[in-house]
Enzyme design. Structure first.
Site, short mmCIF file in Angstrom:
data_model
loop_
_atom_site.label_atom_id
_atom_site.label_comp_id
_atom_site.label_asym_id
_atom_site.label_seq_id
_atom_site.Cartn_x
_atom_site.Cartn_y
_atom_site.Cartn_z
N HIS A 112 -0.45 -0.26 4.95
CA HIS A 112 0.92 0.24 5.05
C HIS A 112 1.03 1.77 5.13
O HIS A 112 1.53 2.34 6.09
CB HIS A 112 1.73 -0.20 3.81
CG HIS A 112 1.64 -1.65 3.51
ND1 HIS A 112 2.33 -2.60 4.23
CD2 HIS A 112 0.96 -2.34 2.55
CE1 HIS A 112 2.08 -3.80 3.72
NE2 HIS A 112 1.26 -3.67 2.71
N ASP A 113 0.65 2.44 4.03
CA ASP A 113 1.07 3.83 3.83
C ASP A 113 0.54 4.84 4.86
O ASP A 113 1.25 5.81 5.18
CB ASP A 113 0.67 4.29 2.41
CG ASP A 113 1.47 3.56 1.34
OD1 ASP A 113 2.55 3.03 1.67
OD2 ASP A 113 1.02 3.54 0.18
N ASP A 139 2.01 6.82 -4.92
CA ASP A 139 1.64 6.06 -6.12
C ASP A 139 0.28 5.39 -5.92
O ASP A 139 0.18 4.17 -5.93
CB ASP A 139 2.73 5.00 -6.44
CG ASP A 139 2.88 3.94 -5.36
OD1 ASP A 139 2.52 4.23 -4.18
OD2 ASP A 139 3.34 2.83 -5.66
N PHE A 171 8.03 -3.93 -1.65
CA PHE A 171 7.71 -3.43 -2.98
C PHE A 171 8.35 -2.07 -3.31
O PHE A 171 8.99 -1.92 -4.36
CB PHE A 171 6.19 -3.34 -3.15
CG PHE A 171 5.75 -2.81 -4.49
CD1 PHE A 171 5.73 -3.64 -5.61
CD2 PHE A 171 5.36 -1.49 -4.63
CE1 PHE A 171 5.33 -3.15 -6.85
CE2 PHE A 171 4.96 -0.99 -5.88
CZ PHE A 171 4.96 -1.83 -6.98
N ASN A 172 8.17 -1.06 -2.47
CA ASN A 172 8.64 0.29 -2.84
C ASN A 172 10.15 0.32 -3.06
O ASN A 172 10.63 1.00 -3.98
CB ASN A 172 8.26 1.30 -1.75
CG ASN A 172 6.78 1.59 -1.72
OD1 ASN A 172 6.08 1.43 -2.73
ND2 ASN A 172 6.27 2.00 -0.56
N ASP A 187 -2.16 4.26 -0.20
CA ASP A 187 -1.75 5.67 -0.40
C ASP A 187 -2.96 6.58 -0.26
O ASP A 187 -2.87 7.69 0.28
CB ASP A 187 -1.18 5.88 -1.81
CG ASP A 187 -0.01 4.97 -2.14
OD1 ASP A 187 -0.26 3.79 -2.41
OD2 ASP A 187 1.13 5.45 -2.13
N THR A 247 5.22 7.51 0.06
CA THR A 247 4.51 6.23 0.19
C THR A 247 4.58 5.40 -1.09
O THR A 247 3.78 4.49 -1.28
CB THR A 247 3.04 6.46 0.60
OG1 THR A 247 2.41 7.24 -0.44
CG2 THR A 247 2.92 7.18 1.93
N ASN A 259 2.69 1.32 -7.99
CA ASN A 259 1.65 0.28 -7.94
C ASN A 259 1.05 0.04 -9.33
O ASN A 259 0.73 -1.09 -9.69
CB ASN A 259 0.54 0.70 -6.99
CG ASN A 259 0.96 0.60 -5.54
OD1 ASN A 259 1.68 -0.33 -5.17
ND2 ASN A 259 0.52 1.54 -4.73
C1 BDR Z 1 3.84 -0.69 -0.38
O1 BDR Z 1 3.74 -1.13 -1.73
C2 BDR Z 1 2.54 -0.68 -2.32
O2 BDR Z 1 1.90 -1.72 -2.94
C3 BDR Z 1 1.72 -0.05 -1.22
O3 BDR Z 1 1.02 1.07 -1.70
C4 BDR Z 1 2.75 0.32 -0.17
O4 BDR Z 1 3.27 1.62 -0.44
C5 BDR Z 1 3.81 -1.89 0.53
O5 BDR Z 1 4.85 -2.76 0.25
CA CA Z 2 2.20 3.15 -1.96
#
Ligand code: BDR
Ligand code: CA
Length: 310
Positions: free
Chosen positions: A240-241, A11, A167-168, A16, A126, A41
């Site tokens: 993160h990703d 996303d 978040f994801n 990502d 991701t 996102n």
């Molecule tokens: C995740 O949430 C999104 O905002 C980032 O792309 C990452 O995948 C981190 O919590």
């Molecule tokens: Ca992401």
């Protein structure tokens, strides 16, 4: 060793974007069959266009498919406050020229995995897990056919969108629940490990010094992202990703533990939480390799070395 076939479900999202770039910069190790996009996102119209912008920016023709535009049961929650209005703020990349690949992302995942020998395709996820859960529901045999799923999501400890949830998983907890119950081999990169790989001014400078258009786009994106992420205002932000792809390229950079992971789908306060049974309190069989440590210096060496190839 032949390249490992992967499908990148994402996303984008600045982090990502770096995951996509890392994968496309590594054709010896990774064959990217498709990039599949999901709402997360930012809404789907932006994530799918962003994926095409990124693929085109590095001269790749990998197909980009449009996937699910909302989570399975919940309303879509987005994160423009972190990623900007476009989801890719700071990149400076032009709008995409090439069209989307025909076919829905869920069908693309099912078809690509089904067409290949069992155990030969890895999903890298991701974003919210909506497309992947839908694919597993549409074709349950996928669980047997996949080599595994390598995903960024969840937390052993604190969340980043609520005290409980990352978040994801928060965006589509029901999808995450389906994926973790599917029996597929999962490698999970929770916040605990992604917060060990911090974008610092010095690391950003190393990327910028590459001087290529791709490096300039990454520098712009990560400069925006580190200032708007969970550590907003600080000089450093988590990346993160790309941990998912980096692990496929250099597994020695990370370590973790086989655990049972369950996803909260009921409690209003805890929705989206990943319950990681680190100490095996529940006697339930492990369903994921959960990472908790990273070699941050080695990770950024890898990122810089791969971005230099683009
Ligand atoms: C995740 O949430 C999104 O905002 C980032 O792309 C990452 O995948 C981190 O919590
Ligand atoms: Ca992401």
């Amino acid at each position: 060793m032949p390249a490992r076939a992967i499908i990148l479900d994402c996303d984008p999202g600045q982090d990502d974007a770096v995951a996509i770039f890392l994968a496309l910069a590594s054709p010896t190790e990774l064959e990217v069959l498709a990039v599949t996009t999901v709402a997360g996102n930012v809404p789907l119209a932006l994530t799918e266009a962003n994926a095409r912008r990124l693929v085109e920016a590095v001269g790749s023709t990998v197909p980009v498919h449009r996937g699910c535009g909302r989570p399975l049961l919940r309303e879509l929650a987005t994160a423009e406050h972190v990623h900007g209005a476009t989801g890719l703020d700071g990149s400076g990349l032009p709008p995409p020229q090439r069209p989307l690949a025909p076919g829905h992302a869920v069908d693309a995942i099912v078809d690509l995995v089904t067409a290949r020998p069992t155990g030969s395709v890895t999903l890298v996820a991701t974003g919210p897990l909506t497309n992947i859960a839908m694919a597993l529901v549409k074709e349950p045999a996928l669980a047997e056919r996949l080599e595994g799923i390598v995903l960024m999501g969840g937390a052993i400890g604190l969340g980043n969108v609520t005290p409980a949830a990352e978040f994801n998983f928060y965006v589509d907890p029901h999808a995450a629940d389906i994926v973790f119950r599917s029996g597929v081999r999962i490698t999970m990169f929770p916040l605990d490990v992604t917060h060990e790989v911090l974008v610092t001014p010095a690391r950003l400078q190393r990327i910028d010094a590459l001087g290529t258009p791709a490096a300039r786009a990454v520098t712009g994106m990560l400069d925006f992202y580190r200032r708007h992420g969970r550590t907003g205002g600080a000089e450093e932000g988590p990346l993160h990703d790309p941990c998912t792809v980096a692990w496929l390229l250099a597994p020695e950079l990370f370590s973790g533990r086989e655990c049972h992971v369950a996803i909260e789908t009921a409690s209003p306060l805890g929705i989206g939480r990943s319950y990681v049974d680190w100490w095996q309190t529940g006697n339930r069989p492990a369903n994921a390799l959960v990472m908790n440590e990273a070699d941050a210096a080695g990770f950024f060496d890898l990122v810089v070395e791969r971005l230099a190839r683009l």
